[in-house]
Design a protein around this motif. Structure first.
Motif, mmCIF file in Angstrom:
data_model
loop_
_atom_site.group_PDB
_atom_site.id
_atom_site.type_symbol
_atom_site.label_atom_id
_atom_site.label_comp_id
_atom_site.label_asym_id
_atom_site.label_seq_id
_atom_site.Cartn_x
_atom_site.Cartn_y
_atom_site.Cartn_z
ATOM 1 N N ALA A 138 12.388 6.440 -15.806
ATOM 2 C CA ALA A 138 11.512 5.476 -16.461
ATOM 3 C C ALA A 138 10.320 5.108 -15.583
ATOM 4 O O ALA A 138 9.182 5.008 -16.065
ATOM 5 C CB ALA A 138 12.306 4.224 -16.821
ATOM 6 N N VAL A 139 10.576 4.912 -14.295
ATOM 7 C CA VAL A 139 9.520 4.451 -13.382
ATOM 8 C C VAL A 139 8.460 5.526 -13.178
ATOM 9 O O VAL A 139 7.253 5.269 -13.285
ATOM 10 C CB VAL A 139 10.130 4.021 -12.032
ATOM 11 N N VAL A 140 8.893 6.746 -12.891
ATOM 12 C CA VAL A 140 7.937 7.825 -12.635
ATOM 13 C C VAL A 140 7.203 8.216 -13.921
ATOM 14 O O VAL A 140 5.996 8.487 -13.904
ATOM 15 C CB VAL A 140 8.643 9.034 -12.002
ATOM 16 N N PHE A 141 7.912 8.224 -15.046
ATOM 17 C CA PHE A 141 7.255 8.528 -16.321
ATOM 18 C C PHE A 141 6.169 7.497 -16.618
ATOM 19 O O PHE A 141 5.053 7.861 -17.017
ATOM 20 C CB PHE A 141 8.278 8.559 -17.448
ATOM 21 N N ALA A 142 6.496 6.224 -16.426
ATOM 22 C CA ALA A 142 5.511 5.161 -16.673
ATOM 23 C C ALA A 142 4.282 5.358 -15.788
ATOM 24 O O ALA A 142 3.140 5.248 -16.256
ATOM 25 C CB ALA A 142 6.137 3.793 -16.416
ATOM 26 N N ALA A 143 4.507 5.676 -14.522
ATOM 27 C CA ALA A 143 3.386 5.866 -13.590
ATOM 28 C C ALA A 143 2.511 7.046 -14.009
ATOM 29 O O ALA A 143 1.276 6.973 -13.957
ATOM 30 C CB ALA A 143 3.922 6.082 -12.177
ATOM 31 N N SER A 144 3.145 8.128 -14.449
ATOM 32 C CA SER A 144 2.371 9.316 -14.850
ATOM 33 C C SER A 144 1.496 9.007 -16.066
ATOM 34 O O SER A 144 0.363 9.480 -16.155
ATOM 35 C CB SER A 144 3.316 10.484 -15.150
ATOM 36 N N GLN A 145 2.023 8.191 -16.996
ATOM 37 C CA GLN A 145 1.255 7.816 -18.179
ATOM 38 C C GLN A 145 0.103 6.875 -17.832
ATOM 39 O O GLN A 145 -0.877 6.776 -18.582
ATOM 40 C CB GLN A 145 2.175 7.153 -19.213
ATOM 41 N N MET A 146 0.218 6.215 -16.676
ATOM 42 C CA MET A 146 -0.840 5.303 -16.212
ATOM 43 C C MET A 146 -1.786 6.004 -15.229
ATOM 44 O O MET A 146 -2.632 5.359 -14.614
ATOM 45 C CB MET A 146 -0.203 4.073 -15.566
ATOM 46 N N HIS A 147 -1.601 7.311 -15.086
ATOM 47 C CA HIS A 147 -2.448 8.142 -14.218
ATOM 48 C C HIS A 147 -2.370 7.736 -12.743
ATOM 49 O O HIS A 147 -3.360 7.854 -12.004
ATOM 50 C CB HIS A 147 -3.904 8.121 -14.711
ATOM 51 N N ILE A 148 -1.194 7.267 -12.349
ATOM 52 C CA ILE A 148 -0.904 6.997 -10.940
ATOM 53 C C ILE A 148 -0.351 8.292 -10.337
ATOM 54 O O ILE A 148 0.444 8.985 -10.976
ATOM 55 C CB ILE A 148 0.151 5.873 -10.784
ATOM 56 N N PRO A 149 -0.724 8.665 -9.107
ATOM 57 C CA PRO A 149 -0.156 9.854 -8.479
ATOM 58 C C PRO A 149 1.382 9.767 -8.418
ATOM 59 O O PRO A 149 1.929 8.711 -8.070
ATOM 60 C CB PRO A 149 -0.752 9.846 -7.073
ATOM 61 N N LEU A 203 5.903 13.001 3.380
ATOM 62 C CA LEU A 203 4.761 12.094 3.512
ATOM 63 C C LEU A 203 3.438 12.841 3.324
ATOM 64 O O LEU A 203 2.510 12.334 2.679
ATOM 65 C CB LEU A 203 4.766 11.415 4.883
ATOM 66 N N HIS A 204 3.348 14.053 3.882
ATOM 67 C CA HIS A 204 2.133 14.854 3.727
ATOM 68 C C HIS A 204 1.872 15.153 2.249
ATOM 69 O O HIS A 204 0.722 15.165 1.797
ATOM 70 C CB HIS A 204 2.257 16.176 4.505
ATOM 71 N N VAL A 205 2.957 15.396 1.500
ATOM 72 C CA VAL A 205 2.814 15.650 0.062
ATOM 73 C C VAL A 205 2.259 14.406 -0.639
ATOM 74 O O VAL A 205 1.355 14.502 -1.487
ATOM 75 C CB VAL A 205 4.161 16.066 -0.560
ATOM 76 N N LEU A 206 2.795 13.240 -0.276
ATOM 77 C CA LEU A 206 2.302 11.996 -0.895
ATOM 78 C C LEU A 206 0.819 11.784 -0.600
ATOM 79 O O LEU A 206 0.035 11.432 -1.488
ATOM 80 C CB LEU A 206 3.087 10.783 -0.371
#
Length: 365
Positions: free
Chosen positions: A106-117, A355-358
């Motif tokens: 739920a958390v990652v899906f919500a972030a992706s829909q909000m265009h957050i990395p 961390l490098h990926v983030l």
């Protein structure tokens, strides 16, 4: 960096998240972190104890059979996405990371829909349902086993290893075995079925005790707290030799690991990360009770590399346990070769790699 991270249900999802947080704080003491989990999962106890900002959402997993509960699951997922969006709007993360478990969906899906990395981390060789779903929406997918790569969109995948490996990679020998009245200079086998113990491993170890008593190596047998009293009561009339010690649990298990010559235990992602980071030969008994039999696949990756032996739980007896320990502990050449192969698989900088990926997905947005 402002990091929102979500994962829960089992330690295999939580400990990599905590390891990543530790690495981030080491690199950037000013970093802000918020952890989103469930109010009933293991994370609800572990994360707040670490002083990390902790939020909860209510969610549950799908039943594998037709069930009215799945209607409730869909409702809870949609509701939890709304809650997650509120947390994201308030916290304003630079990046959102999921380490597995339904809550991260739920958390990652919500972030992706909000265009957050967004980034997900898969600890196992067989991809979990949540990460499979999220793979279509996230920017990057970090993996711990090469065998997971083909289960995701290839262009998104990065091999980082499990961040937990970095937490144990630099632990040195301190003579910690002395607290159990064992000689740190004598090769020692650790028999350990996980934090709660494993009934089949415990039964085989008890059956093996008469033979283990006679060996010139040592055995540290960790039963798990819930099994300890029953095992000790059953052995009350048995005099154990000084080279065998039985304990309910070890509070700081990582401190013991560099002292151990061989580990016999489960093949969970955290265990694999630890033993490969330190280069410890292992005899793996995968749990047959996990989703998609992923522990067998985890173990097979080490076996294929000459870094471990595998015993199916159905084949584990006192005799097979002793025979496996003898093969390794009575041959330093065999043991050293297996240790070297395990070390080659280790990712001692896994948390830094993640961390490098983030940082890369934040810069690219």
């Amino acid at each position: 960096m402002r990091l929102m991270i979500s994962g829960g249900g089992t330690g295999g999802h939580i400990y990599p998240a905590l390891a990543l947080i530790d690495a981030l704080k080491a690199h950037d003491p000013e970093a802000q972190v918020q952890f989103v989990g469930t109010h009933r999962g293991l994370e609800s106890r572990i994360v707040p104890e670490r002083g990390i900002d902790f939020k909860t959402i209510k969610i549950q997993g799908f039943k594998r059979s037709l069930s009215l509960q799945n209607v409730k699951t869909v409702y809870l997922f949609l509701k939890s996405v709304v809650t997650a969006r509120k947390y994201i709007k308030t916290f304003k993360p630079d990046v959102v990371v999921g380490t597995g478990g339904y809550v991260s969906g739920a958390v990652v899906f919500a972030a992706s829909q909000m265009h957050i990395p967004t980034v997900i981390h898969e600890q196992n060789s067989v991809v979990g349902v949540t990460n499979k779903f999220l793979s279509r929406f996230v920017d990057k997918i970090a993996i711990s086993f090469e065998s997971a790569r083909s289960q995701f969109p290839e262009q998104k995948v990065v091999m980082t290893g499990n961040p937990r490996a970095q937490q144990v990679a630099n632990i040195k020998k301190t003579g910690a075995l002395a607290q159990f009245e064992l000689d740190p200079e004598i090769p020692t086998a650790l028999i350990f079925g996980g934090s709660r113990g494993a009934a089949r491993i415990n039964a085989a170890a008890v059956e093996a005790l008469p033979e283990l008593d006679k060996r010139d190596y040592q055995t540290l047998f960790v039963t798990g707290q819930v099994h300890y009293d029953k095992i000790k009561d059953g052995l009350s009339a048995t005099a154990l030799a000084p080279n065998v010690k039985i304990v309910p649990y070890i509070k700081n298990m990582p401190a013991i690991l560099p002292e151990v010559a061989v580990i016999l235990g489960r093949a969970g992602a955290t265990s694999i990360a630890e033993i490969t980071a330190l280069g410890i030969p292992s005899i793996l008994v995968p749990s047959p009770y996990v989703t998609n039999d992923h522990q067998t696949k985890n173990a097979q990756s080490l076996v294929n590399a000459g870094a471990a032996e595998l015993i199916k739980e159905s084949d584990l007896t006192g005799a097979t346990l002793v025979a496996a320990l003898d093969r390794l502990l009575q041959s330093s050449t065999h043991r050293e070769a297996m240790a070297a192969n395990a070390k080659k698989l280790g990712m001692p900088d896994a948390a830094d790699q993640l961390l490098h990926v983030l940082e890369s997905v934040v810069k690219s947005h």
